[in-house]
Design a protein around this motif. Structure first.
Motif, PDB file in Angstrom:
ATOM      1  N   GLY A 184       0.812  -1.205   0.000  1.00 54.20           N
ATOM      2  CA  GLY A 184       0.000   0.000   0.000  1.00 54.20           C
ATOM      3  C   GLY A 184       0.848   1.258   0.000  1.00 54.20           C
ATOM      4  N   ALA A 185       1.940   1.238   0.774  1.00 56.22           N
ATOM      5  CA  ALA A 185       2.838   2.393   0.819  1.00 56.22           C
ATOM      6  C   ALA A 185       3.519   2.609  -0.526  1.00 56.22           C
ATOM      7  N   LEU A 186       3.946   1.524  -1.183  1.00 56.65           N
ATOM      8  CA  LEU A 186       4.593   1.635  -2.489  1.00 56.65           C
ATOM      9  C   LEU A 186       3.634   2.203  -3.531  1.00 56.65           C
ATOM     10  N   ASN A 187       2.408   1.704  -3.544  1.00 57.87           N
ATOM     11  CA  ASN A 187       1.433   2.193  -4.515  1.00 57.87           C
ATOM     12  C   ASN A 187       1.055   3.646  -4.248  1.00 57.87           C
ATOM     13  N   TYR A 188       1.001   4.023  -2.981  1.00 60.60           N
ATOM     14  CA  TYR A 188       0.740   5.423  -2.636  1.00 60.60           C
ATOM     15  C   TYR A 188       1.880   6.287  -3.178  1.00 60.60           C
ATOM     16  N   GLY A 189       3.108   5.816  -2.991  1.00 60.78           N
ATOM     17  CA  GLY A 189       4.254   6.560  -3.497  1.00 60.78           C
ATOM     18  C   GLY A 189       4.262   6.636  -5.013  1.00 60.78           C
ATOM     19  N   TYR A 190       3.864   5.537  -5.655  1.00 58.95           N
ATOM     20  CA  TYR A 190       3.823   5.540  -7.125  1.00 58.95           C
ATOM     21  C   TYR A 190       2.867   6.613  -7.639  1.00 58.95           C
ATOM     22  N   SER A 191       1.741   6.787  -6.971  1.00 60.51           N
ATOM     23  CA  SER A 191       0.772   7.798  -7.416  1.00 60.51           C
ATOM     24  C   SER A 191       1.351   9.201  -7.347  1.00 60.51           C
ATOM     25  N   LEU A 192       2.383   9.391  -6.540  1.00 59.48           N
ATOM     26  CA  LEU A 192       3.011  10.701  -6.404  1.00 59.48           C
ATOM     27  C   LEU A 192       4.114  10.944  -7.424  1.00 59.48           C
ATOM     28  N   VAL A 193       4.675   9.864  -7.986  1.00 59.32           N
ATOM     29  CA  VAL A 193       5.832  10.026  -8.882  1.00 59.32           C
ATOM     30  C   VAL A 193       5.595   9.412 -10.260  1.00 59.32           C
ATOM     31  N   GLU A 194       4.361   9.044 -10.577  1.00 56.31           N
ATOM     32  CA  GLU A 194       4.117   8.355 -11.848  1.00 56.31           C
ATOM     33  C   GLU A 194       4.425   9.233 -13.052  1.00 56.31           C
ATOM     34  N   GLY A 195       4.510  10.547 -12.869  1.00 54.44           N
ATOM     35  CA  GLY A 195       4.855  11.431 -13.972  1.00 54.44           C
ATOM     36  C   GLY A 195       6.350  11.553 -14.211  1.00 54.44           C
ATOM     37  N   TYR A 196       7.166  10.950 -13.361  1.00 55.04           N
ATOM     38  CA  TYR A 196       8.621  10.978 -13.537  1.00 55.04           C
ATOM     39  C   TYR A 196       9.039   9.843 -14.477  1.00 55.04           C
ATOM     40  N   ASP A 197      10.272   9.917 -14.966  1.00 57.26           N
ATOM     41  CA  ASP A 197      10.771   8.867 -15.854  1.00 57.26           C
ATOM     42  C   ASP A 197      11.037   7.571 -15.103  1.00 57.26           C
TER      43      ASP A 197
END
Length: 487
Positions: free
Chosen positions: A124-137
């Protein structure tokens, strides 16, 4: 999930100055060429740190990231289910940082998110973090107890950018021995360092194809993560129904047509397990999750089982552990039976298998970049490595027993409980071994001398064939060229 609580406290910028890596003999020319002439950023990197009760290590993790020659463009600490001071300590690093390194002026910002109670735990923590950085390369995943070498991010980014086929790259993992105290802890850490070294070396020699992009310190292409989500009809890159989220994601990245690699240069020290209870819980969780992935019919998204490239290695590992178990149990049983009827005859040839094992262990230890005297002694002395193998065999047995019994267990919770010093399940394999040996002894004494002799007459040759095969395989590994790799 709760709304994130972000702490915007500024921390002063700082600078780092590091010596270039230079040429490393034995590495492929194409990879060395990639590292030449890299002087600036060519991509964007968002770092995600899932943190669960990491008050003792989170400051060191953030300090090491801010000291990288290539600092991530943003760092998100995602604290979940924590009851300690992780949020308070991490918040001291929150805010913008202007940093000067040999690569030039760099800027990053640290955010701390306390998502409170999270039923999906690390996933859950990883997916939360992904939602914050999905626009990065790229997404750089770092565990809350992992310290990367100063050039780790730079090396990972450089190779990832050099080849669009790469979906993810893992650093070489080891464990820092400096803070370890106590005889048991030092013994366990020496064993885990050897285990990491053998695993890293195996993947490096397989064309640097990494079966598991460990979440401890790996970089992922966000394009590859999006493709994985589409191919598997997932809303998030990591799924909660796997005990080994990193292994599953690595498998999915590979299935999506990307490469999963291990870097020969980037390094990171992870948090080791310093008690038998904690080490047992961690290994059982990992092994159980791996069995779920490789066992046909357990998961609909592991296509081609057991022939998927990432899963073949798992099958070989489990078959090797089973062979090690049968050889040891068989030798102890036959030796005791032979002694009981006065039929024991020693042969010097029996010394060859342990000698081959010792030489192989020593050679692997010599490939460690930061090897210590304890690493060499652990490999050279038969007893420490043999005890550690029995401990690993107990994890192997418990994992398969738990899987075959279909008992529903929260292995994440059991690991957390074990790390807090609770639980006694790690003693169960020893109890069962004693029960089995006592049972065999009683059964042996009930047999007639003729039957006992027949069992020994058949058992020793069978054991000999298996042991000879094992020894030949160890000799092949011993004579294999290591191509200058250091783990």
């Amino acid at each position: 999930m709760h709304s994130p609580q972000e702490f915007d406290r500024n921390a002063g910028g700082h600078s780092t100055a590091l010596t270039p890596a230079g040429d490393a003999p034995g590495f492929a020319d194409d990879f060395s060429a990639v590292l030449e002439g890299t002087s600036g950023h060519r991509s964007t990197i968002g770092c995600v740190i899932p943190a669960y009760n990491e008050e003792e290590s989170i400051a060191g993790v953030l300090t090491s990231l801010l000291a990288q020659t290539r600092v991530p463009d943003v760092i998100h600490v995602v604290v979940n289910n924590s009851t300690d001071k992780t949020v308070k300590i991490a918040s001291e690093f929150a805010g913008p940082h202007e940093i000067t390194t040999e690569l030039g002026e760099q800027f990053t910002e640290v955010f701390v998110h306390d998502i409170g109670k999270n039923p999906d735990k690390k996933v859950g923590a990883l997916n939360y973090g992904y939602s914050l950085v999905e626009g990065y390369d790229y997404l750089l995943g770092v565990d809350g107890d992992t310290i990367g070498d100063p050039r780790a991010v730079e090396y990972l980014e450089t190779e990832a950018v050099s080849d669009s086929r790469i979906g993810g790259i893992s650093a070489i993992y080891s464990i820092d021995t400096a803070p370890i105290k106590g005889a048991i802890a030092k013994f366990l850490i020496a064993g885990q360092r050897t285990q990491f070294a053998a695993f890293n070396l195996q993947n490096l020699l397989r064309g640097r194809n990494m079966a598991v992009l460990g979440g401890q310190f790996s970089i992922f292409s966000t394009t590859a993560l999006r493709d994985v989500m589409v191919a598997n009809r997932q809303r998030t890159p990591w799924v909660r129904d796997s005990e080994v989220e990193d292994s599953l994601l690595s498998l999915q990245i590979k299935s999506a047509g990307y490469l999963t690699k291990i870097s020969p240069y980037a390094r990171a020290d992870v948090g080791g397990m310093t008690t038998i209870r904690a080490y047992d819980a961690q290994q059982v969780k990992w092994t159980f999750g791996a069995i779920e992935l490789m066992w046909p019919g357990q998961r609909g998204d592991t296509k081609g089982q057991p022939f998927h490239p990432n899963l073949r290695l798992r099958w070989f590992e489990n078959f090797g552990m089973l062979t090690n178990l049968l050889v040891r149990i068989g030798f102890v049983t036959l030796l005791a039976g032979s002694l009981s009827i006065g039929a024991f005859v020693f042969s010097p040839w029996w010394l060859l298998p342990p000698l081959a094992a010792v030489l192989l262990n020593v050679r692997i230890a010599m490939t460690m970049k930061d090897r210590t005297t304890r690493d060499i002694l652990f490999a050279a002395l038969v007893v420490p490595a043999e005890i550690f193998m029995w401990i690993r065999l107990s994890h192997f047995l418990r994992s398969w027993f738990r899987f075959l019994s279909r008992k529903k267990v929260d292995n994440w919770a059991m690991q957390a409980q074990a790390e807090r010093g609770s639980g006694s399940a790690h003693w169960m394999p020893l109890v069962m071994l004693i029960v089995v040996l006592v049972g065999l002894a009683v059964a042996w004494n009930l047999l007639t001398p003729a039957i006992q002799s027949a069992i020994l007459w058949i058992g020793w040759p069978v054991l000999g064939v298996v042991t000879v095969t094992q020894t030949v395989l160890m000799v092949f590994k011993l004579l294999r060229r290591y191509q200058g790799f250091k783990v």
